[in-house]
Design a protein around this motif. Structure first.
Motif, PDB file in Angstrom:
ATOM      1  N   LEU A  83       2.920  -1.338  -6.139  1.00  9.82           N
ATOM      2  CA  LEU A  83       1.632  -0.063  -5.654  1.00  9.82           C
ATOM      3  C   LEU A  83      -0.274  -0.459  -5.518  1.00  9.82           C
ATOM      4  CD1 LEU A  83       3.605   3.006  -7.741  1.00  9.82           C
ATOM      5  CD2 LEU A  83       3.008   2.658  -5.382  1.00  9.82           C
ATOM      6  N   ARG A  84      -0.251  -1.322  -6.349  1.00 14.04           N
ATOM      7  CA  ARG A  84      -1.406  -1.715  -6.750  1.00 14.04           C
ATOM      8  C   ARG A  84      -2.251  -2.472  -4.901  1.00 14.04           C
ATOM      9  NH1 ARG A  84      -1.189  -3.640 -11.112  1.00 14.04           N
ATOM     10  NH2 ARG A  84      -2.563  -2.317 -12.768  1.00 14.04           N
ATOM     11  N   HIS A  85      -1.143  -3.301  -4.577  1.00 15.94           N
ATOM     12  CA  HIS A  85      -1.998  -4.238  -3.269  1.00 15.94           C
ATOM     13  C   HIS A  85      -1.971  -2.656  -1.950  1.00 15.94           C
ATOM     14  CE1 HIS A  85      -1.315  -6.324   0.354  1.00 15.94           C
ATOM     15  NE2 HIS A  85      -0.810  -5.948   0.666  1.00 15.94           N
ATOM     16  N   LEU A  86      -1.534  -1.820  -2.070  1.00 16.52           N
ATOM     17  CA  LEU A  86      -1.224  -0.643  -1.184  1.00 16.52           C
ATOM     18  C   LEU A  86      -2.844   0.412  -1.693  1.00 16.52           C
ATOM     19  CD1 LEU A  86       2.355   0.611  -0.695  1.00 16.52           C
ATOM     20  CD2 LEU A  86       0.926  -0.380   0.974  1.00 16.52           C
ATOM     21  N   VAL A  87      -3.104   0.294  -2.687  1.00 18.41           N
ATOM     22  CA  VAL A  87      -4.114   0.733  -3.518  1.00 18.41           C
ATOM     23  C   VAL A  87      -5.051  -0.265  -2.717  1.00 18.41           C
ATOM     24  CG1 VAL A  87      -5.404   1.247  -5.352  1.00 18.41           C
ATOM     25  CG2 VAL A  87      -2.858   2.824  -4.731  1.00 18.41           C
ATOM     26  N   ARG A  88      -5.629  -1.229  -2.794  1.00 24.61           N
ATOM     27  CA  ARG A  88      -6.265  -2.071  -2.551  1.00 24.61           C
ATOM     28  C   ARG A  88      -7.008  -2.259  -0.658  1.00 24.61           C
ATOM     29  NH1 ARG A  88      -4.767  -6.722  -6.972  1.00 24.61           N
ATOM     30  NH2 ARG A  88      -5.318  -6.156  -8.733  1.00 24.61           N
ATOM     31  N   ALA A  92      -6.832   4.584  -2.269  1.00 27.66           N
ATOM     32  CA  ALA A  92      -6.389   5.471  -3.112  1.00 27.66           C
ATOM     33  C   ALA A  92      -5.637   6.538  -2.366  1.00 27.66           C
ATOM     34  CB  ALA A  92      -6.618   6.101  -4.891  1.00 27.66           C
ATOM     35  N   PRO A  93      -4.657   7.007  -2.993  1.00 27.85           N
ATOM     36  CA  PRO A  93      -3.957   8.854  -2.628  1.00 27.85           C
ATOM     37  C   PRO A  93      -5.876   9.423  -2.402  1.00 27.85           C
ATOM     38  CG  PRO A  93      -2.827   7.639  -4.416  1.00 27.85           C
ATOM     39  CD  PRO A  93      -3.970   7.044  -4.734  1.00 27.85           C
ATOM     40  N   PRO A  94      -5.003  10.512  -1.186  1.00 25.66           N
ATOM     41  CA  PRO A  94      -6.624  11.611  -1.700  1.00 25.66           C
ATOM     42  C   PRO A  94      -6.027  12.233  -2.236  1.00 25.66           C
ATOM     43  CG  PRO A  94      -4.618  11.639   0.212  1.00 25.66           C
ATOM     44  CD  PRO A  94      -4.120  10.335  -0.442  1.00 25.66           C
ATOM     45  N   SER A  95      -5.047  13.171  -2.874  1.00 28.87           N
ATOM     46  CA  SER A  95      -5.039  14.220  -3.501  1.00 28.87           C
ATOM     47  C   SER A  95      -5.057  13.417  -5.334  1.00 28.87           C
ATOM     48  CB  SER A  95      -3.312  15.018  -4.078  1.00 28.87           C
ATOM     49  OG  SER A  95      -3.425  15.168  -5.476  1.00 28.87           O
ATOM     50  N   ALA A  96      -6.463  14.466  -6.165  1.00 29.01           N
ATOM     51  CA  ALA A  96      -6.373  13.668  -7.144  1.00 29.01           C
ATOM     52  C   ALA A  96      -5.759  14.136  -8.457  1.00 29.01           C
ATOM     53  CB  ALA A  96      -7.769  14.795  -7.756  1.00 29.01           C
ATOM     54  N   ALA A  97      -4.162  15.243  -7.769  1.00 26.97           N
ATOM     55  CA  ALA A  97      -3.469  14.825  -8.771  1.00 26.97           C
ATOM     56  C   ALA A  97      -2.438  14.065  -8.642  1.00 26.97           C
ATOM     57  CB  ALA A  97      -2.528  16.338  -8.587  1.00 26.97           C
ATOM     58  N   HIS A  98      -2.580  13.469  -7.433  1.00 23.69           N
ATOM     59  CA  HIS A  98      -1.453  12.150  -6.956  1.00 23.69           C
ATOM     60  C   HIS A  98      -1.623  11.427  -8.188  1.00 23.69           C
ATOM     61  CE1 HIS A  98       1.990  13.538  -5.230  1.00 23.69           C
ATOM     62  NE2 HIS A  98       0.636  14.234  -4.239  1.00 23.69           N
ATOM     63  N   ARG A  99      -3.552  10.691  -8.322  1.00 24.90           N
ATOM     64  CA  ARG A  99      -4.032   9.989  -8.446  1.00 24.90           C
ATOM     65  C   ARG A  99      -3.883   9.938  -9.793  1.00 24.90           C
ATOM     66  NH1 ARG A  99      -8.169  11.166  -4.894  1.00 24.90           N
ATOM     67  NH2 ARG A  99      -9.166  12.323  -6.248  1.00 24.90           N
ATOM     68  N   ARG A 100      -3.810  10.788 -10.886  1.00 22.80           N
ATOM     69  CA  ARG A 100      -4.302  11.282 -11.701  1.00 22.80           C
ATOM     70  C   ARG A 100      -3.082  10.524 -12.213  1.00 22.80           C
ATOM     71  NH1 ARG A 100      -6.964  15.491 -11.515  1.00 22.80           N
ATOM     72  NH2 ARG A 100      -4.571  17.228 -11.691  1.00 22.80           N
ATOM     73  N   GLU A 101      -1.149  10.750 -11.713  1.00 25.65           N
ATOM     74  CA  GLU A 101      -0.057  10.362 -11.606  1.00 25.65           C
ATOM     75  C   GLU A 101       0.115   8.887 -11.739  1.00 25.65           C
ATOM     76  OE1 GLU A 101       1.975  12.591 -14.049  1.00 25.65           O
ATOM     77  OE2 GLU A 101       1.482  14.082 -13.511  1.00 25.65           O
ATOM     78  N   LEU A 102      -0.296   8.395 -10.522  1.00 22.55           N
ATOM     79  CA  LEU A 102      -0.409   7.332 -10.465  1.00 22.55           C
ATOM     80  C   LEU A 102      -0.793   5.610 -11.192  1.00 22.55           C
ATOM     81  CD1 LEU A 102      -0.032   6.212  -6.455  1.00 22.55           C
ATOM     82  CD2 LEU A 102       1.204   6.990  -8.383  1.00 22.55           C
ATOM     83  N   ALA A 103      -2.213   6.599 -12.747  1.00 21.64           N
ATOM     84  CA  ALA A 103      -2.648   6.122 -12.928  1.00 21.64           C
ATOM     85  C   ALA A 103      -2.131   5.771 -14.461  1.00 21.64           C
ATOM     86  CB  ALA A 103      -3.872   6.505 -13.602  1.00 21.64           C
ATOM     87  N   ARG A 104      -0.693   6.525 -14.426  1.00 26.87           N
ATOM     88  CA  ARG A 104      -0.280   5.779 -16.122  1.00 26.87           C
ATOM     89  C   ARG A 104      -0.047   4.158 -15.672  1.00 26.87           C
ATOM     90  NH1 ARG A 104       2.023   9.974 -18.331  1.00 26.87           N
ATOM     91  NH2 ARG A 104       2.426  12.290 -16.798  1.00 26.87           N
ATOM     92  N   PRO A 107      -4.003   1.247 -13.877  1.00 22.23           N
ATOM     93  CA  PRO A 107      -5.361   2.110 -15.017  1.00 22.23           C
ATOM     94  C   PRO A 107      -6.352   2.271 -14.124  1.00 22.23           C
ATOM     95  CG  PRO A 107      -3.818   0.308 -16.483  1.00 22.23           C
ATOM     96  CD  PRO A 107      -3.352   0.859 -14.856  1.00 22.23           C
ATOM     97  N   GLU A 108      -6.615   1.447 -13.150  1.00 23.43           N
ATOM     98  CA  GLU A 108      -8.271   1.379 -12.663  1.00 23.43           C
ATOM     99  C   GLU A 108      -8.480   3.045 -12.162  1.00 23.43           C
ATOM    100  OE1 GLU A 108      -4.593  -1.055 -10.107  1.00 23.43           O
ATOM    101  OE2 GLU A 108      -4.995  -0.783 -12.108  1.00 23.43           O
ATOM    102  N   LEU A 109      -7.402   3.291 -11.278  1.00 24.94           N
ATOM    103  CA  LEU A 109      -7.632   5.141 -10.912  1.00 24.94           C
ATOM    104  C   LEU A 109      -7.936   5.646 -11.263  1.00 24.94           C
ATOM    105  CD1 LEU A 109      -4.208   5.063  -8.950  1.00 24.94           C
ATOM    106  CD2 LEU A 109      -6.202   4.400  -7.736  1.00 24.94           C
ATOM    107  N   GLY A 110      -8.532   5.852 -12.544  1.00 19.85           N
ATOM    108  CA  GLY A 110      -8.462   6.464 -13.582  1.00 19.85           C
ATOM    109  C   GLY A 110      -7.569   6.713 -15.256  1.00 19.85           C
ATOM    110  N   ARG A 111      -8.301   8.046 -15.383  1.00 23.03           N
ATOM    111  CA  ARG A 111      -7.256   7.911 -16.810  1.00 23.03           C
ATOM    112  C   ARG A 111      -5.847   9.087 -16.351  1.00 23.03           C
ATOM    113  NH1 ARG A 111      -9.722  11.797 -22.137  1.00 23.03           N
ATOM    114  NH2 ARG A 111      -8.052  12.123 -23.147  1.00 23.03           N
ATOM    115  N   ALA A 112      -4.984   8.366 -17.650  1.00 23.43           N
ATOM    116  CA  ALA A 112      -3.354   9.170 -17.010  1.00 23.43           C
ATOM    117  C   ALA A 112      -4.021  10.745 -17.511  1.00 23.43           C
ATOM    118  CB  ALA A 112      -2.611   7.641 -17.541  1.00 23.43           C
TER     119      ALA A 112
END
Length: 1001
Positions: A83-88, A92-104, A107-112
């Motif tokens: 997933l980190r490779h795909l994000v780089r 990142a996912p366009p959905s803010a909700a999905h970004r929050r969940e993937l931050a689990r 962590p570079e995607l934000g606060r989980a």
């Protein structure tokens, strides 16, 4: 992201490569495909995948490998990497909700988000959605390596993806080292389950044959070996490509000494390297088969090596093809080689290496995320026998695993803390909590991880730790540690409720006794208590507990418990208060939605839909169920929480006679066994109405496999029991039908509670059907009377004054079925028809119209009976409901009525009274001149026997008679035997002659 640089030679796997390529093309054209690439260590799984990666037509690819760190391995390790490779690469996912969940995981995607009860479901949904998004356009190739080392959470996520990735162009390759799968390995059970999935196939790699070994040797040496040397190389290597390569690394692959085993063979190359390089390789192997550069550099520094020495050692290892560089670190040429290097270390060397890793990790590694640091620190501290550090690190790692929704790993790490507790004198100070609190958390984690029995054991251990052996008297002084006692009681009650065992209510009551009334935990305990009482059918107590809990929740500002309690109270509302109940349900849903409590909101929507169904308000039920599905999609829970809503829609479609649409919805139910089992009961109901008895039995068998009767709620089995009863009566097995119906009447529900509504519909009216059929069968009148009396006794508690449409409809229907007075029965039937007419409920209307036709015949209103049967036949033929057609035809033949499917001929006469006693005047007021049923049939034949005899006289076979009379050929055979005995004849010809003498031919 691991760098896969293909080795210089690829031989002997062209067929397997072609299969992967074909599978990839199918994935691009038809949707997701998955391949399990299985084989022993060194057989060439990674080499095959590398070759396919270089040739695959997919637009993008991502690779992740599982790490061998023991039971507390890094949760979701391969998916975090890919997933980190795909994000780089892709963003990142366009959905803010999905970004929050993937931050689990990233962590570079934000606060989980916090550890919500639906966190794992949300995370899985977000990973699935992200992969689906990255698969378009052009397709996505995903590789998960070394599944044999996967943590439980990785396995769970993989299964979820395999079951839910559908029409998107994803090709998923999973490598498995099969020689590592010992008898108790979790993959021993999981792999067969995966292989049964429709889009998954297994590709086994065996050893190379002699010709392939010769080709590999020729390519690696640059010249062909002599045939004798090839023979010896093939024999020594066993066709394992890794071993072939290792033999060829020596000066004389054919004539050199035979190594003691694979480890010595693989170490041949390492032993020729400089001493510093070998020691650095030992440090690298301590991390597994791959290691980040920053971590290895920190460890090497603590071991006394300078940066230049480290770089030189790594260069030598890379030149010898022992290591190869990745984007962030190094990976051994093969995991077997890493294992061999690590095993070659002396015990003291291994302990010191792990200690240096622990020291480096404790100081911090630049760029390494806190979760990875904590989990690896726990592993290395344990291996270094530093028990105080291992305990503290495991406690921190458990927190990170919980935040990542890695429930099995969270539990494993808490168990590690408990194992180390007695070995560390100041354990409580290092953890910051008493042992009882760790046990409480282990109990909660066990339940979340699906182990309620362990949850009970941990909570019981926690109570024992506090010296709690009994329950506290109400009104007494609060004990010390009251909050912890209540928490342990609450945790154990959840587990006991899950297991269906006694003790949950007592635990919850004691938790409320020890807690102050205004304690923040009191509302949550009260909410659980109310729900548990409701499930145990203690409705009045549940209501009192819910009202008290609601007051506490509002005082404490506990909006989660407040919303949950409103939903419980709304579901509990009595029939006279159903409008108030609907308002409470809506209020609980609204509060849960505003506060972000997704599972509570969905529970409320599901219960609200059920309430509308019980009220007979189908359109509103349909609207709520559709809203539930929409909210599942918006919340990212469509694939994990939508089963009850799909089932609700399927039930609605089934009752509307839209069977095909109902089955389409049922196919979407793939979650827990309870909902899959309930889907089977609906399939059983559809098969019954189609009069497909094989389908009925198949659905019943499937249901029993999913929910064994000895360990399931009795209410789950009610549909099966009543369908058995109905089928027995339909087939003329009245003795069996009576026994089954009487047994079900013994399970009398509390008719004053709305929860029993579904039970009524499933249970009481089918018993009424049996009563109606028995009335038409000579010799069964007494059994019909007993069942009628039982039904009437049950209905003595029915709320007569209610205007609840569902209850009114049921009451009218059953009273029409069991009423002794024909006129009153007809009035009840017509009232039921008026309630169900134009409601779009085909199944209910068909059954009520059949009851109305029977009541009309008893009241000597043949014209009205014909009208009702005409509607039944119309519904049956429009919707393919064979059961209704069968029942209507049987009534028509029995009572000599004209076929409602076509106009009666002018001057047509009814069928002979000997067959159709119902054509005679009814038993209602003013109905005189009727003959008894036995008078209407000669030689003491029953109605069914007379019908069979008439068909025998026409020369029909048993099969043909069964088709005409809608019974099985076996049942026909029984009737033929009985009627011949009554007629005193020994064969069918004599029976046919006797039939004509009796006017039946």
């Amino acid at each position: 992201m691991q760098s896969h640089d293909p080795a210089p030679v690829f031989v002997g796997r062209e067929h397997q490569l072609a299969r992967l390529s074909e599978d990839g093309r199918r994935a691009g054209a038809d949707g997701t495909r998955a391949v399990l690439v299985c084989g022993d260590a060194g057989v060439g799984k990674t080499r095959l995948i590398d070759e396919y990666l270089a040739r695959a037509a997919m637009a993008r690819a991502a690779v992740g490998g599982c790490l061998e760190l023991g039971a507390e391995g890094v949760p979701f390790a391969p998916f975090t990497t890919l997933l980190r490779h795909l994000v780089r690469e892709e963003g990142a996912p366009p959905s803010a909700a999905h970004r929050r969940e993937l931050a689990r995981l990233l962590p570079e995607l934000g606060r989980a988000p916090g550890g919500a009860d639906d966190g794992r479901a949300r995370l899985f949904e977000s990973v699935l959605t992200f992969l689906e998004e990255r698969a378009r356009p052009g397709g996505l190739l995903v590789v998960v390596e070394d599944l044999q080392w996967a943590d439980a959470s990785t396995r769970d996520l993989l299964v979820f993806l395999l079951r839910n990735l559908g029409a998107v162009p994803v090709h998923l390759l999973v490598s498995v080292r099969t020689d590592d799968l010992h008898r108790t390995h979790p993959l021993r059970r999981l792999l067969p389950e995966l292989e049964r999935l429709p889009r998954v196939r297994r590709l086994d790699l065996g050893p190379l044959d002699r010709d392939a070994v010769a080709a590999q040797a020729s390519a690696l040496r640059g010249e062909a070996l002599a045939p004798a040397a090839v023979d010896l190389l093939f024999e020594r290597s066993g066709g394992n490509p890794l071993f072939v390569e290792s033999f060829l690394a020596g000066r004389d692959p054919a004539g050199g000494p035979i190594p003691d085993g694979p480890r010595d063979l693989l170490l041949g190359t390492v032993e020729r390297l400089p001493d510093t390089t070998r020691r650095v390789l030992g440090l690298a192997a301590t991390a597994g088969d791959r290691v980040d550069h920053a971590l290895l550099a920190a460890v090497a520094l603590r071991a006394g090596y300078t940066e230049d020495q480290l770089d030189t050692a790594l260069r030598h290892a890379a030149d010898a093809q022992v290591l190869r560089a990745t984007a962030d670190g190094y990976v051994f040429r093969h995991a077997l080689l890493a294992e061999a290097v690590h095993a070659d270390l002396l015990p003291g060397e291994r302990v010191r290496a792990h200690k240096r890793y622990a020291e480096a990790l404790e100081r911090g590694i630049p760029g390494m995320h806190a979760a990875d640091t904590a989990i690896q620190l726990a592993h290395h501290a344990q291996a270094a026998h530093d028990q105080p550090l291992a305990l503290a690190a495991a406690w921190r790692a458990a927190h990170h695993a919980s935040c990542a929704a890695a429930h099995p790993e969270h539990l494993a790490l808490l168990e590690r803390v408990l194992e180390l507790w007695d070995l560390v004198p100041d354990a409580a100070a290092r953890v910051g909590e008493p042992r009882g609190e760790v046990l409480r958390r282990a109990s909660v984690a066990s339940l979340v991880a699906g182990s309620p029995r362990r949850a009970v054991d941990y909570a019981t251990g926690g109570l024992r730790e506090l010296g709690v052996t009994g329950y506290h008297p109400p009104g007494g002084p609060p004990p010390g540690n009251a909050e912890l006692i209540a928490g342990l009681r609450h945790a154990r009650a959840h587990a006991l409720k899950e297991m269906g065992r006694d003790g949950a209510l007592e635990d919850l009551a004691d938790a409320l006794v020890v807690l102050p009334h205004d304690h923040p935990l009191a509302a949550a305990v009260g909410s659980t208590l109310a729900a548990t009482l409701m499930m145990r059918n203690h409705y009045a107590q549940a209501r009192r507990s819910a009202l008290r809990g609601l007051e506490q929740a509002r005082a404490a500002g506990d909006r989660h418990s407040e919303a949950d309690l409103l939903i419980t109270l709304g579901t509990l509302a009595s029939t006279e208060e159903h409008e108030a109940g609907l308002r409470m349900l809506a209020g609980g849903i609204s509060l849960a939605r505003e506060s972000g409590f997704a599972l509570v909101e969905l529970r409320g929507l599901n219960n609200l839909g059920g309430a509308f169904q019980r009220l007979g308000r189908g359109e509103e039920q349909g609207r709520i169920v559709e809203e539930g599905l929409r909210r599942c999609a918006e919340l990212g829970l469509a694939r994990t929480q939508s089963d009850p809503f799909h089932l609700g829609i399927a039930v609605r479609r089934a009752y509307q006679g839209r069977f095909a649409e109902a089955e389409e919805r049922l196919a979407l139910i793939t979650g827990g066994s309870v909902f899959v089992a309930r889907a089977r009961t609906l399939r059983m109901n559809l098969a019954y109405h189609r009069w497909d008895l094989d389908g009925v039995r198949e659905a019943m068998d499937d249901f029993r496999g999913l929910l064994p009767e000895h360990s399931s709620s009795p209410s789950e089995y009610l549909p099966l029991h009543f369908t058995d009863t109905q089928v027995a009566a339909e087939e003329g097995r009245f003795g069996e039908a009576f026994d089954l119906a009487a047994a079900q009447l013994g399970r009398r529900p509390d008719l004053r509670n709305p929860f029993s509504d579904e039970l009524y519909v499933l249970g009481l009216s089918p018993v009424g059907d049996v009563v109606e059929l028995m009335r038409e069968e000579p010799g069964r009148e007494e059994e019909a009377r007993i069942l009628s009396a039982g039904l009437r006794e049950v209905f003595d508690g029915f709320p007569h004054g209610t205007r609840h449409p569902g209850h009114l409809l049921l009451r009218h229907q059953v009273m029409a079925q069991i009423g002794e007075d024909a006129g009153e029965a007809l009035a009840e039937a017509e009232a039921a028809v008026a309630l169900v007419r134009d409601r779009g409920d085909v199944l209910t209307e068909g059954r009520i119209r059949l009851s109305a036709a029977r009541a009309a015949l008893r009241a000597d209103d043949r014209e009205r009976a014909v009208d009702h049967l005409a509607v039944v036949r119309r519904l049956a033929r429009r919707h393919g409901i064979t059961l209704f057609d069968r029942q209507a035809e049987r009534l028509r033949r029995l009572h000599g009525l004209p076929d409602p499917g076509r106009p009666a001929a002018v001057g047509a006469v009814p069928a002979p009274a000997a067959i159709t006693d119902g054509a005679l005047p009814g038993r209602g007021p003013g109905a005189g001149g009727s003959r008894s049923r036995e008078d209407a049939r000669p030689a003491g034949l029953t109605r069914r026997e007379a019908e069979v005899l008439a068909e025998v006289a026409r020369g029909s076979t048993n099969r043909e008679i069964g088709e005409v009379l809608f019974i099985s050929a076996k049942t026909v055979s029984v009737h033929v035997t009985n009627l011949m005995a009554k007629l005193g004849v020994s064969n069918r010809n004599a029976a046919a002659v006797r039939a004509r003498e009796l006017g039946l031919g």
